[in-house]
Design an enzyme around this catalytic site. Structure first.
Site, PDB file in Angstrom:
ATOM      1  N   ALA A 257       0.638  -1.225  -0.141  1.00  0.00           N
ATOM      2  CA  ALA A 257       0.073   0.038  -0.015  1.00  0.00           C
ATOM      3  C   ALA A 257       0.782   1.392  -0.125  1.00  0.00           C
ATOM      4  CB  ALA A 257      -1.001   0.065   1.151  1.00  0.00           C
TER       5      ALA A 257
ATOM      6  N   HIS B 124      -3.694 -10.119  -3.912  1.00  0.00           N
ATOM      7  CA  HIS B 124      -4.930 -10.058  -3.303  1.00  0.00           C
ATOM      8  C   HIS B 124      -6.173  -9.777  -3.992  1.00  0.00           C
ATOM      9  CE1 HIS B 124      -2.458  -8.982   0.543  1.00  0.00           C
ATOM     10  NE2 HIS B 124      -2.612 -10.301   0.116  1.00  0.00           N
TER      11      HIS B 124
ATOM     12  N   CYS C 101     -28.439 -14.177 -11.341  1.00  0.00           N
ATOM     13  CA  CYS C 101     -28.750 -15.644 -10.629  1.00  0.00           C
ATOM     14  C   CYS C 101     -29.429 -15.414  -9.417  1.00  0.00           C
ATOM     15  CB  CYS C 101     -27.441 -16.559 -10.832  1.00  0.00           C
ATOM     16  SG  CYS C 101     -26.362 -16.106  -9.418  1.00  0.00           S
TER      17      CYS C 101
HETATM   18  N1  APR Z   1       6.896   5.623   0.577  1.00  0.00           N
HETATM   19  C1  APR Z   1       7.558   4.474   1.168  1.00  0.00           C
HETATM   20  N2  APR Z   1       6.814   3.610   2.046  1.00  0.00           N
HETATM   21  C2  APR Z   1       5.674   4.244   2.506  1.00  0.00           C
HETATM   22  C3  APR Z   1       4.838   5.204   2.001  1.00  0.00           C
HETATM   23  C4  APR Z   1       5.702   5.764   0.976  1.00  0.00           C
HETATM   24  N3  APR Z   1       5.047   7.220   0.299  1.00  0.00           N
HETATM   25  N4  APR Z   1       3.655   5.502   2.379  1.00  0.00           N
HETATM   26  C5  APR Z   1       3.637   4.317   3.199  1.00  0.00           C
HETATM   27  N5  APR Z   1       4.897   3.635   3.403  1.00  0.00           N
HETATM   28  C6  APR Z   1       5.164   2.365   3.885  1.00  0.00           C
HETATM   29  C7  APR Z   1       4.770   2.463   5.310  1.00  0.00           C
HETATM   30  O1  APR Z   1       5.801   2.717   6.233  1.00  0.00           O
HETATM   31  C8  APR Z   1       4.378   0.779   5.820  1.00  0.00           C
HETATM   32  O2  APR Z   1       5.668   0.034   6.098  1.00  0.00           O
HETATM   33  O3  APR Z   1       4.230   1.177   3.513  1.00  0.00           O
HETATM   34  C9  APR Z   1       4.261   0.421   4.292  1.00  0.00           C
HETATM   35  C10 APR Z   1       2.630  -0.015   3.924  1.00  0.00           C
HETATM   36  O4  APR Z   1       2.327  -0.985   5.180  1.00  0.00           O
HETATM   37  P1  APR Z   1       0.733  -1.451   5.448  1.00  0.00           P
HETATM   38  O5  APR Z   1      -0.100  -0.438   5.538  1.00  0.00           O
HETATM   39  O6  APR Z   1       0.891  -2.773   6.261  1.00  0.00           O
HETATM   40  O7  APR Z   1       0.319  -1.979   3.940  1.00  0.00           O
HETATM   41  P2  APR Z   1       0.667  -3.700   3.337  1.00  0.00           P
HETATM   42  O8  APR Z   1       2.177  -3.849   3.663  1.00  0.00           O
HETATM   43  O9  APR Z   1       0.267  -3.364   1.803  1.00  0.00           O
HETATM   44  O10 APR Z   1      -0.299  -4.601   3.755  1.00  0.00           O
HETATM   45  C11 APR Z   1      -0.247  -5.801   3.376  1.00  0.00           C
HETATM   46  O11 APR Z   1      -2.435  -5.959   4.582  1.00  0.00           O
HETATM   47  O12 APR Z   1      -4.595  -5.393   5.345  1.00  0.00           O
HETATM   48  C12 APR Z   1      -3.991  -6.183   4.449  1.00  0.00           C
HETATM   49  O13 APR Z   1      -4.860  -6.708   2.239  1.00  0.00           O
HETATM   50  C13 APR Z   1      -4.053  -5.763   2.995  1.00  0.00           C
HETATM   51  O14 APR Z   1      -2.606  -5.889   1.017  1.00  0.00           O
HETATM   52  C14 APR Z   1      -2.789  -5.436   2.671  1.00  0.00           C
HETATM   53  C15 APR Z   1      -1.781  -6.220   3.510  1.00  0.00           C
END
Ligand code: APR
Length: 270
Positions: free
Chosen positions: A26, A120, A155
């Site tokens: 994300a 996902h 359906c």
């Molecule tokens: N640049 C670099 N890193 C970033 C930025 C940015 N602009 N914005 C946020 N981050 C980092 C945060 O520090 C964090 O470590 O991105 C990471 C996002 O982590 P999560 O919020 O946990 O997202 P993600 O790792 O994709 O979550 C995995 O969890 O809830 C489920 O299905 C959902 O796909 C998701 C999965």
């Protein structure tokens, strides 16, 4: 090592890699205005993740769809940011063989990435839980907006976004492709993910050791013929930092990834 020196070293690794792949989360979409999940403005700070389990959806699909309209509707208006374009450019340069994303926003594809594994699923469609028919999400959201809650298939089955909810398995094709790429790669660029949610979080370990941390304690010997180079780009340290990451570049993916790609282009030009 300074960020510039890290960019230089990482660009060299990417140019030399035989099979570089990327794993994103994300964090690569926050600069497009989509909140992440566990960051300071993350979705799980505002909403209870238990509302996004399969059993919660089945208990009250209408409740989910009301929440969906609050959080996700109108996602189609969001645009890719430099993080997405940088990774698409790496693929164009032949320096990214596959992009595995945990994101469901479709922004990698809209930025031009072609070989994408949506680990996902994707919010671009909704799926009938009875017959499996797929519907464009924009059409389904319009029907919800017009009062059809929960939206239904012809359906009679209930429609659910075609994404992996907690408690749901990763679609077989996505899982097997992602695992194969992780085992095959000799470099994994891990960008914008907390690397905390399994089974996506095991992919860097498969890349490094050829085995999942779920099945063996500690960092045992490499099963692969050669451990992949693990590069992480994140605002903050993650569980990969100072463990299996060979390079950790701290900062925004929208700033760091373009710098890496620019240096890769420079090295490729010779
Ligand atoms: N640049 C670099 N890193 C970033 C930025 C940015 N602009 N914005 C946020 N981050 C980092 C945060 O520090 C964090 O470590 O991105 C990471 C996002 O982590 P999560 O919020 O946990 O997202 P993600 O790792 O994709 O979550 C995995 O969890 O809830 C489920 O299905 C959902 O796909 C998701 C999965």
């Amino acid at each position: 090592m300074s960020l510039e020196e890290l960019v230089e070293r990482v660009a060299g690794e990417i140019v030399r890699a035989r099979w570089p792949v990327a794993l994103t989360g994300a964090g690569v979409s926050t600069e497009s205005g989509i909140p992440d999940f566990r960051g300071p403005q993350g979705l799980w700070r505002k909403y209870d993740p238990n509302e996004f389990t399969y059993s919660s959806f089945m208990e009250d699909p209408a409740r989910y769809w009301r929440r969906h309209m609050e959080i996700f509707a109108g996602l189609s208006g969001v645009k890719p940011n430099p993080s997405h374009y940088a990774l698409a450019r790496l693929e164009e340069l032949g320096r990214l063989k596959c992009l595995i994303t945990q994101n469901v926003d479709g922004l990698h594809q809209r930025a031009g990435s072609r070989n994408v594994v949506e680990f996902h699923g994707s919010l671009s469609q909704a799926k009938c839980l009875r017959c499996g028919s797929l519907y464009p999400m924009e059409e389904v959201e319009a029907r919800v907006r017009a009062g059809e809650i929960p939206p239904k298939c012809g359906c009679g089955g209930i429609l659910k976004p075609n994404v992996v909810f907690f408690e749901e398995p990763i679609p077989f094709e996505a899982l097997s492709r992602a695992q194969a790429e992780a085992l095959r790669c000799d470099l994994m660029l891990v960008a914008g993910t907390s690397a905390s949610v399994y089974p996506a979080a095991e992919l860097p370990y498969l890349a490094k050791f050829g085995r999942s941390p779920l099945y063996f304690p500690g960092l045992e010997p490499v099963v692969k013929d050669r451990p992949a180079v693990i590069v992480e780009v994140n605002l903050n340290p993650t569980q990969l930092t100072d463990t299996i990451a060979d390079y950790s570049l701290l900062g925004k993916t929208g700033e760091i990834l373009p710098k890496i790609v620019e240096r890769v282009e420079g090295l490729l030009k010779g």
